[in-house]
Design an enzyme around this catalytic site. Structure first.
Site, PDB file in Angstrom:
ATOM      1  N   TYR A 172     -29.579  19.282 -55.299  1.00 48.69           N
ATOM      2  CA  TYR A 172     -30.663  18.336 -55.574  1.00 48.69           C
ATOM      3  C   TYR A 172     -32.044  18.949 -55.327  1.00 48.69           C
ATOM      4  CZ  TYR A 172     -33.291  13.956 -55.619  1.00 48.69           C
ATOM      5  OH  TYR A 172     -34.204  12.967 -55.905  1.00 48.69           O
ATOM      6  N   ARG A 213     -27.738   5.913 -50.090  1.00 48.74           N
ATOM      7  CA  ARG A 213     -28.692   6.400 -49.111  1.00 48.74           C
ATOM      8  C   ARG A 213     -28.733   5.479 -47.901  1.00 48.74           C
ATOM      9  NH1 ARG A 213     -33.229   7.676 -53.619  1.00 48.74           N
ATOM     10  NH2 ARG A 213     -32.187   5.856 -54.513  1.00 48.74           N
ATOM     11  N   PHE A 218     -27.796   0.276 -44.808  1.00 51.56           N
ATOM     12  CA  PHE A 218     -28.253  -0.632 -43.746  1.00 51.56           C
ATOM     13  C   PHE A 218     -28.467  -2.044 -44.304  1.00 51.56           C
ATOM     14  CE2 PHE A 218     -30.596   3.180 -41.625  1.00 51.56           C
ATOM     15  CZ  PHE A 218     -29.378   3.736 -41.281  1.00 51.56           C
ATOM     16  N   THR A 235     -31.981  10.759 -35.561  1.00 49.23           N
ATOM     17  CA  THR A 235     -33.213  11.330 -35.005  1.00 49.23           C
ATOM     18  C   THR A 235     -34.136  11.917 -36.079  1.00 49.23           C
ATOM     19  OG1 THR A 235     -32.069  13.441 -34.633  1.00 49.23           O
ATOM     20  CG2 THR A 235     -32.125  11.863 -32.799  1.00 49.23           C
TER      21      THR A 235
END
Length: 336
Positions: A172, A213, A218, A235
């Site tokens: 990518y 993604r 989420f 992180t």
């Protein structure tokens, strides 16, 4: 009107030269994707619209559902098109917004060859077509991943970091880098008018079911009433951008950008780690964040530890974010 559509209407408050689009045909590739579909919404809902919008994509059913409000509008057209193939049409697309690209980490792992071919062939096919059919300008939607692992505290358009070309995950960012070079090569050799946008991690309510993604996972979990599960420590520090802000930036670049220049697209007030993003979404959605670290999955994903964008060049065009990250994430969670 949804919050998302109300946010789109705020794009029209910017002093953009919409009149330069009058009488033109505008082709948007990747039109059913996150950025492409929002671009179609912004173009179709502009009150003074006097142009035709051609939404190009591979999935006709998805397009019919996503663009149902525009069916029957004489100015809207769906074009079934795969950028791996030369464009077969006789329509002069005066402006091309090339936003088609496999963007899911799943594709990077399973189809790295096709990812590279799509990114390179798409640019070549579209500019070749445009040069023969009255193209005035093409906006190439690249990616902030072109910077790789970079030591600069803020990535400017001149920054350049390390990419491990022997890792298939590099399919990518490496092909996006090469596609940008192909764009400016067309400018230098054939006189094409091309501008380049480098979006950071972009989020919004209109992502596709195949989008794997982190933010999309989420949001799905929260919408289903489940806790967010992080497969990594979370992180990595990123610049984030709401899709309406990103599309507003793309329109600034299309209408005001300098030929052959690249522009970072990011909300520099939204620098968050993956964990902070998950915690924000969970708080808005009334859920919790849990950890279930998957080392194998981490190797497939973008391992760049820090990617913060400098937006000085973009802001010089008169762009700025329309709202803070809390508002934008609430809009994303509320959906279309």
């Amino acid at each position: 009107m949804s919050v998302y559509l109300d946010d789109i209407s705020r794009i029209y408050d910017f002093p953009l030269d919409w009149e330069s689009l009058n009488g033109s045909n505008i082709l948007v590739t990747g039109a059913t994707g996150l950025i492409g579909s929002c671009m179609v919404d912004a173009l179709m809902r502009y009150p003074g619209r006097s142009y035709h919008v051609y939404a190009a994509g591979r999935n006709e059913q998805r397009a019919a559902e996503r663009f149902a409000p525009y069916q029957g509008d004489a100015a809207f057209h769906f074009l079934r098109y795969d950028v791996l193939e030369p464009l077969q049409s006789e329509v002069p697309y005066h402006y091309i917004i090339h936003a088609a690209s496999p963007g899911s980490p799943n594709f990077f792992a399973s189809n790295p060859v096709e990812v590279m071919k799509a990114n390179l062939s798409g640019v070549s096919h579209l500019i070749d077509y445009g040069l023969q059919h009255q193209m005035r300008r093409m906006l190439y939607v690249s990616s902030g991943e072109v910077y790789g692992e970079c030591a600069d505290p803020l990535f400017t358009e001149q920054s350049s970091g390390y990419i491990d070309c022997t890792n298939p995950r590099a399919c990518y960012p490496s092909s996006k880098r090469a596609a940008e070079t192909l764009c400016v090569a067309y400018v230098a050799e054939y006189g094409a008018d091309v501008v380049i946008a480098r979006p950071c991690h972009t989020y919004g309510p209109c992502f596709t079911e195949s989008d794997n993604r982190a933010y999309a996972q989420f949001i799905r979990q929260v919408r289903q009433g489940r806790d967010i599960v992080l497969r990594s420590p979370g992180t990595q520090l990123r610049s984030w951008c709401y899709v309406v802000d990103a599309v507003c930036a793309l329109l600034h670049i299309l209408l005001k950008g300098e030929r052959a220049q690249a522009y970072n697209v990011a909300d520099d007030t939204s620098h968050l780690t993956i964990r902070q993003l998950a915690e924000l979404i969970a708080r808005i959605g009334g859920c919790q964040v849990r950890f279930d670290v998957d080392e194998a999955l981490m190797r497939q994903n973008n391992i760049i530890s820090r990617a913060l964008f400098d937006t000085t060049r973009l802001r010089s065009l008169g762009w700025h974010p329309i709202a803070d990250v809390e508002h934008c994430m609430r809009s994303t969670l509320s959906g279309l």
